[in-house]
Design a protein around this motif. Structure first.
Motif, mmCIF file in Angstrom:
data_model
loop_
_atom_site.group_PDB
_atom_site.id
_atom_site.type_symbol
_atom_site.label_atom_id
_atom_site.label_comp_id
_atom_site.label_asym_id
_atom_site.label_seq_id
_atom_site.Cartn_x
_atom_site.Cartn_y
_atom_site.Cartn_z
ATOM 1 N N ASN A 140 74.903 -74.118 17.950
ATOM 2 C CA ASN A 140 76.217 -73.809 17.394
ATOM 3 C C ASN A 140 77.245 -74.298 18.399
ATOM 4 N N ALA A 141 78.041 -75.299 17.999
ATOM 5 C CA ALA A 141 78.960 -75.959 18.922
ATOM 6 C C ALA A 141 80.397 -75.524 18.659
ATOM 7 N N LEU A 142 81.149 -75.274 19.735
ATOM 8 C CA LEU A 142 82.540 -74.867 19.647
ATOM 9 C C LEU A 142 83.421 -75.888 20.374
ATOM 10 N N ARG A 143 84.514 -76.257 19.735
ATOM 11 C CA ARG A 143 85.511 -77.159 20.328
ATOM 12 C C ARG A 143 86.786 -76.357 20.520
ATOM 13 N N ILE A 144 87.167 -76.154 21.778
ATOM 14 C CA ILE A 144 88.295 -75.282 22.097
ATOM 15 C C ILE A 144 89.437 -76.112 22.681
ATOM 16 N N ARG A 145 90.599 -76.002 22.074
ATOM 17 C CA ARG A 145 91.768 -76.755 22.543
ATOM 18 C C ARG A 145 92.613 -75.862 23.458
ATOM 19 N N ARG A 150 94.265 -80.458 26.266
ATOM 20 C CA ARG A 150 92.908 -80.840 26.656
ATOM 21 C C ARG A 150 91.892 -79.969 25.923
ATOM 22 N N GLU A 151 90.649 -80.422 25.885
ATOM 23 C CA GLU A 151 89.637 -79.706 25.115
ATOM 24 C C GLU A 151 88.377 -79.463 25.933
ATOM 25 N N VAL A 152 87.750 -78.338 25.645
ATOM 26 C CA VAL A 152 86.476 -77.937 26.252
ATOM 27 C C VAL A 152 85.493 -77.679 25.118
ATOM 28 N N ALA A 153 84.271 -78.129 25.291
ATOM 29 C CA ALA A 153 83.224 -77.837 24.306
ATOM 30 C C ALA A 153 82.242 -76.838 24.901
ATOM 31 N N CYS A 154 81.755 -75.946 24.059
ATOM 32 C CA CYS A 154 80.763 -74.955 24.471
ATOM 33 C C CYS A 154 79.707 -74.892 23.371
ATOM 34 N N VAL A 155 78.439 -75.054 23.751
ATOM 35 C CA VAL A 155 77.369 -75.149 22.756
ATOM 36 C C VAL A 155 76.289 -74.115 23.024
ATOM 37 N N GLN A 156 76.042 -73.259 22.022
ATOM 38 C CA GLN A 156 74.917 -72.322 22.075
ATOM 39 C C GLN A 156 73.674 -73.051 21.572
ATOM 40 N N ILE A 157 72.600 -73.013 22.341
ATOM 41 C CA ILE A 157 71.383 -73.735 21.977
ATOM 42 C C ILE A 157 70.208 -72.760 21.918
ATOM 43 N N ALA A 158 69.542 -72.708 20.767
ATOM 44 C CA ALA A 158 68.358 -71.868 20.631
ATOM 45 C C ALA A 158 67.221 -72.448 21.450
ATOM 46 N N GLY A 159 66.358 -71.582 21.968
ATOM 47 C CA GLY A 159 65.259 -72.039 22.821
ATOM 48 C C GLY A 159 63.909 -71.900 22.161
ATOM 49 N N VAL A 192 78.350 -76.276 28.635
ATOM 50 C CA VAL A 192 79.811 -76.344 28.705
ATOM 51 C C VAL A 192 80.202 -77.759 29.087
ATOM 52 N N TYR A 193 81.098 -78.369 28.306
ATOM 53 C CA TYR A 193 81.590 -79.728 28.568
ATOM 54 C C TYR A 193 83.013 -79.630 29.108
ATOM 55 N N LEU A 194 83.210 -80.089 30.346
ATOM 56 C CA LEU A 194 84.518 -80.017 30.992
ATOM 57 C C LEU A 194 85.388 -81.210 30.595
ATOM 58 N N PRO A 195 86.710 -81.010 30.572
ATOM 59 C CA PRO A 195 87.607 -82.150 30.306
ATOM 60 C C PRO A 195 87.428 -83.228 31.369
ATOM 61 N N GLN A 196 87.725 -84.461 30.995
ATOM 62 C CA GLN A 196 87.608 -85.562 31.943
ATOM 63 C C GLN A 196 88.501 -85.320 33.159
ATOM 64 N N GLY A 197 87.959 -85.642 34.329
ATOM 65 C CA GLY A 197 88.709 -85.481 35.562
ATOM 66 C C GLY A 197 88.594 -84.118 36.200
ATOM 67 N N VAL A 198 87.909 -83.172 35.526
ATOM 68 C CA VAL A 198 87.719 -81.827 36.074
ATOM 69 C C VAL A 198 86.332 -81.745 36.702
ATOM 70 N N ALA A 199 86.272 -81.416 37.979
ATOM 71 C CA ALA A 199 85.006 -81.354 38.702
ATOM 72 C C ALA A 199 84.482 -79.924 38.734
ATOM 73 N N PRO A 200 83.166 -79.746 38.572
ATOM 74 C CA PRO A 200 82.587 -78.399 38.638
ATOM 75 C C PRO A 200 82.649 -77.827 40.045
#
Length: 230
Positions: A140-145, A150-159, A192-200
């Motif tokens: 289940n993928a979420l796209r958050i503005r 800028r946007e961040v993606a967050c994805v729940q993945i079943a195991g 979690v997908y970070l916006p471009q240019g943002v370092a963890p």
């Protein structure tokens, strides 16, 4: 802090029927053979703790990206976000957090912003620690503005064990960082997908606490941090 607050954690309502099922099976096992009944007690207690939903001290700040899940960072890599989110097909830094069956499985929003798209994709059930799980597993993928566009993606993945992803929010909702947005039953992973240019600010192998651990800062100017209980 009292001892009961350490041992007895709040449980998400989704867990009550499962605890009830485990307890009923345990009662039958005691009737069959007492040692099996005690095994059932252990499993019932585990089920209760699986659905625990503790209060967290959420750092407050629009520039913070907060861990959406408890667990261990299994991978940090640059990849394109899931196609179902309709985001630009350019690499973003993906932080993958693996949750074992002993972690809290209530997931929290990594940032504050508008949920502009939420897409459920049925799929397979590979071990969630494997890289191919991001592409092939149920998710289940979420796209958050964010407020600045800028946007961040967050994805729940079943195991391997997980068989149900439960969202608590709907597309179009305004999310607050640290807010509960969903749950995955019985072992899984969050990307979690970070916006471009943002370092963890975290590294592989590091232990995460949902709603508390800061994954990244969107801005380089740091000030004093404040927290809220949630």
């Amino acid at each position: 802090m009292h001892m009961k607050d350490v041992v007895l954690k709040p449980m998400h309502p989704e867990g009550w029927r499962f605890v009830g099922i485990f307890a009923a099976i345990t009662f039958v096992l005691f009737l069959v053979w007492e040692p099996l009944g005690w095994l059932g007690v252990v499993l019932t207690v585990w089920c209760y703790y699986f659905f625990r939903d503790p209060v967290r001290q959420v750092p407050v700040g629009e520039d913070l990206v907060i861990s959406p899940a408890d667990g261990v960072i299994s991978q940090i890599v640059d990849v394109v976000p899931p196609p179902e989110l309709g985001m630009e097909r350019v690499p973003m830094t993906r932080i993958s957090i693996f949750m074992s069956v002993f972690n809290v499985h209530v997931n929290r929003a990594p940032v504050s912003g508008q949920l502009v798209r939420m897409a459920y994709t049925p799929g397979k059930f590979f071990n969630a620690s494997l890289d191919k799980a991001s592409e092939h597993n149920e998710r289940n993928a979420l796209r958050i503005r964010l407020h600045d566009g800028r946007e961040v993606a967050c994805v729940q993945i079943a195991g391997l064990v997980a068989r149900r992803i439960l969202p608590f929010v709907q597309e179009g909702a305004q999310l607050r960082a640290g807010e509960r947005f969903g749950l995955i039953r019985f072992g899984s992973r969050l990307d979690v997908y970070l916006p471009q240019g943002v370092a963890p600010l975290v590294s592989e192998g590091q232990i995460m606490i949902a709603g508390e651990t800061v994954l990244a800062e969107l801005d380089t100017i740091r000030g004093a941090r404040h927290f809220r209980a949630d």
